[in-house]
Design a protein around this motif. Structure first.
Motif, PDB file in Angstrom:
ATOM      1  N   SER A  13      35.405  48.151 123.830  1.00  0.00           N
ATOM      2  CA  SER A  13      34.682  49.316 124.300  1.00  0.00           C
ATOM      3  C   SER A  13      33.426  48.883 125.063  1.00  0.00           C
ATOM      4  O   SER A  13      32.706  47.985 124.629  1.00  0.00           O
ATOM      5  N   LYS A  83      36.164  53.242 127.293  1.00  0.00           N
ATOM      6  CA  LYS A  83      36.068  53.890 125.989  1.00  0.00           C
ATOM      7  C   LYS A  83      37.427  53.839 125.305  1.00  0.00           C
ATOM      8  O   LYS A  83      38.459  53.745 125.984  1.00  0.00           O
ATOM      9  N   SER A 122      37.621  49.666 119.743  1.00  0.00           N
ATOM     10  CA  SER A 122      36.266  50.142 119.397  1.00  0.00           C
ATOM     11  C   SER A 122      35.487  49.096 118.625  1.00  0.00           C
ATOM     12  O   SER A 122      36.016  48.089 118.210  1.00  0.00           O
TER      13      SER A 122
END
Length: 122
Positions: A13, A83, A122
């Motif tokens: 990310s 993202k 993430s």
């Protein structure tokens, strides 16, 4: 008409990745080309279309940039500030139209590359 997308991979990310769309059978400089993506369990969505102008969807505007290398007959999608929700299979497509349609919808494009997977962790 053939399109071949490549360059996908796993990125953290906030990272960046550049996808390529190599075209054959038509000159990318003269026709509208679009990028789509399909996240797991979701419909394929258009994210950008480029002709003499470039039209970005809100979800990627400011983070993704399209460019082309006419000598290599290749389109590029530079993706930054990635993202986890950008995780998807990315496709390039064309319908050999001179201009992008009013909306970047699947039904407006008839020629597709095979897709390349982008995974944002993430």
């Amino acid at each position: 008409v053939q399109l071949q997308a490549s360059g996908g991979g796993v990125v953290q990310s906030g990272g960046s990745l550049r996808l390529s769309c190599a075209a054959s059978g038509f000159p990318v400089r003269d026709y509208a080309v679009a990028w789509f993506r399909q996240a797991p369990g979701k419909d394929r969505e258009g994210i950008v279309c480029t002709d003499t102008n470039t039209y970005y969807e809100t979800s990627v505007k400011g983070r993704f940039t399209v460019s082309r290398d006419n000598a290599k007959n290749t389109m590029y999608l530079q993706m930054s500030s990635l993202k986890p929700e950008d995780t998807a299979v990315y496709y390039c497509a064309t319908d050999l139209s001179l201009r992008c349609p009013p909306a970047t919808l699947v039904g407006h494009f008839g020629s597709w590359g095979q897709g390349t997977l982008v995974t944002v962790s993430s």
